[in-house]
Design an enzyme around this catalytic site. Structure first.
Site, PDB file in Angstrom:
ATOM      1  N   GLN A  78      -0.421  22.929   0.701  1.00  0.00           N
ATOM      2  CA  GLN A  78      -0.785  22.071  -0.057  1.00  0.00           C
ATOM      3  C   GLN A  78       0.252  21.654  -0.811  1.00  0.00           C
ATOM      4  OE1 GLN A  78      -4.853  22.272  -1.556  1.00  0.00           O
ATOM      5  NE2 GLN A  78      -4.907  24.088  -0.294  1.00  0.00           N
TER       6      GLN A  78
HETATM    7  N1  LIG Z   1      -6.431  20.114  18.124  1.00  0.00           N
HETATM    8  C1  LIG Z   1      -5.792  21.195  17.316  1.00  0.00           C
HETATM    9  N2  LIG Z   1      -6.564  21.387  16.220  1.00  0.00           N
HETATM   10  C2  LIG Z   1      -5.596  22.309  15.504  1.00  0.00           C
HETATM   11  C3  LIG Z   1      -4.686  23.226  16.182  1.00  0.00           C
HETATM   12  N3  LIG Z   1      -4.237  24.188  15.186  1.00  0.00           N
HETATM   13  C4  LIG Z   1      -5.030  23.934  14.264  1.00  0.00           C
HETATM   14  N4  LIG Z   1      -5.994  22.776  14.118  1.00  0.00           N
HETATM   15  C5  LIG Z   1      -6.825  22.522  13.391  1.00  0.00           C
HETATM   16  O1  LIG Z   1      -6.058  21.688  12.122  1.00  0.00           O
HETATM   17  C6  LIG Z   1      -6.745  22.336  11.010  1.00  0.00           C
HETATM   18  C7  LIG Z   1      -5.965  23.031   9.716  1.00  0.00           C
HETATM   19  O2  LIG Z   1      -5.654  24.298  10.487  1.00  0.00           O
HETATM   20  P1  LIG Z   1      -5.144  25.345   9.742  1.00  0.00           P
HETATM   21  O3  LIG Z   1      -4.758  26.554  10.358  1.00  0.00           O
HETATM   22  O4  LIG Z   1      -6.231  25.675   8.346  1.00  0.00           O
HETATM   23  O5  LIG Z   1      -3.991  24.697   8.821  1.00  0.00           O
HETATM   24  P2  LIG Z   1      -2.926  25.318   7.827  1.00  0.00           P
HETATM   25  O6  LIG Z   1      -1.671  24.546   8.282  1.00  0.00           O
HETATM   26  O7  LIG Z   1      -3.143  26.863   7.623  1.00  0.00           O
HETATM   27  O8  LIG Z   1      -3.167  24.549   6.239  1.00  0.00           O
HETATM   28  P3  LIG Z   1      -2.916  25.129   4.894  1.00  0.00           P
HETATM   29  O9  LIG Z   1      -3.525  26.464   4.837  1.00  0.00           O
HETATM   30  O10 LIG Z   1      -3.928  24.077   4.058  1.00  0.00           O
HETATM   31  O11 LIG Z   1      -1.559  25.221   4.431  1.00  0.00           O
HETATM   32  C8  LIG Z   1      -8.239  23.054  11.349  1.00  0.00           C
HETATM   33  O12 LIG Z   1      -8.998  22.140  11.564  1.00  0.00           O
HETATM   34  C9  LIG Z   1      -7.769  23.673  12.696  1.00  0.00           C
HETATM   35  O13 LIG Z   1      -8.609  23.835  13.412  1.00  0.00           O
HETATM   36  C10 LIG Z   1      -4.285  23.031  17.345  1.00  0.00           C
HETATM   37  O14 LIG Z   1      -3.474  23.442  17.913  1.00  0.00           O
HETATM   38  N5  LIG Z   1      -4.968  21.888  18.024  1.00  0.00           N
END
Ligand SMILES: Nc1nc2c(ncn2[C@@H]2O[C@H](COP(=O)(O)OP(=O)(O)OP(=O)(O)O)[C@@H](O)[C@H]2O)c(=O)[nH]1
Ligand SMILES: [Mg+2]
Length: 222
Positions: A78
């Site tokens: 974020q």
């Molecule tokens: N379709 C799809 N959705 C994904 C994939 N990887 C993550 N998501 C979705 O993307 C959203 C965010 O995933 P996170 O892993 O929490 O993202 P992050 O980068 O860690 O986010 P922050 O912790 O806020 O920085 C979730 O709803 C996941 O299910 C993927 O490979 N394919």
């Protein structure tokens, strides 16, 4: 004799330890990816995707590979907490920048943040992998499209900045620090590895981990 054998055993089973930071905008899928890596490489599975919320701070994990341990630091993406990323730069051996290849609306924000990472002096000599996540989605951009999109963003940025910058850079080539850094970043982009993955389905994950495994060891030899 015991100590001798113990020493020999320790030597033979010794593992090199490397740290990898995983960064990128919020919602890119970094935590989903690290948890998938844990599931694929460790006896205890990582967290299920539906249990994962936004990361505030860090999420850590480690995996064991032949003669090597990789320690992962998945950092919150974020806007307000991106400033913590650079606190990890001095201690890490490689960087994975994860982007959401389905989110075209945030691509230019992604490139702005990625460009800063590319230009960060402390990361200039480290292996850097750009991972285009969410390849399972029919709307995701391919690796080739991601490369093109970044090139186009860079071109439009230099156009926006006017040709002044270009004129200065050809006149003063090599003099200014920012110009040198810009050239280094260009070279870095030309040799940058971009890979596709789906953290949700696990495709591309082994390829990315193998890339890290090889690159951290090669970087150490240099
Ligand atoms: N379709 C799809 N959705 C994904 C994939 N990887 C993550 N998501 C979705 O993307 C959203 C965010 O995933 P996170 O892993 O929490 O993202 P992050 O980068 O860690 O986010 P922050 O912790 O806020 O920085 C979730 O709803 C996941 O299910 C993927 O490979 N394919
Ligand atoms: Mg997260």
């Amino acid at each position: 004799m015991y100590h001798l054998l113990r020493g020999l055993h320790d030597y033979l089973t010794r593992k090199d330890e490397y740290s990898v930071v995983i960064i990128g905008l919020d919602n890119a899928g970094k935590t989903t990816m690290l948890e998938k890596i844990k599931t694929m490489y460790n006896p205890t599975p990582g967290m299920a995707p539906d249990k994962i919320g936004p990361t505030v701070g860090q999420n850590i994990g480690k995996i064991s590979l032949p003669s090597t341990t990789l320690h992962f630091y998945d950092l919150g993406g974020q806007r307000d907490i991106r400033s913590i990323w650079e606190k990890y730069y001095d201690e890490c051996h490689a960087v994975v920048f994860v982007l959401d290849a389905t989110d075209q609306a945030r691509l230019s924000e992604t490139w702005e943040v990625f460009d800063e990472v590319l230009n960060s002096p402390r990361l200039l000599n480290l292996p850097l992998l750009l991972l285009a996540n969410k390849q399972d989605s029919p709307t995701s951009l391919s690796v080739a499209e991601i490369r093109e999109a970044f090139d186009a963003w860079q071109r439009s940025r230099s156009h926006r900045n006017g040709d002044d910058e270009n004129q200065i850079s050809s006149k003063d080539k090599g003099k200014g620090k920012s110009i040198n850094q810009g050239e280094e970043a260009d070279e870095r982009m030309a040799s940058l590895d971009v890979m596709g993955a789906s953290a949700l389905e696990g495709t591309g994950i082994r390829e990315a981990v193998n890339w890290l495994y090889i690159r951290v060891q090669n970087a150490r030899k240099m």
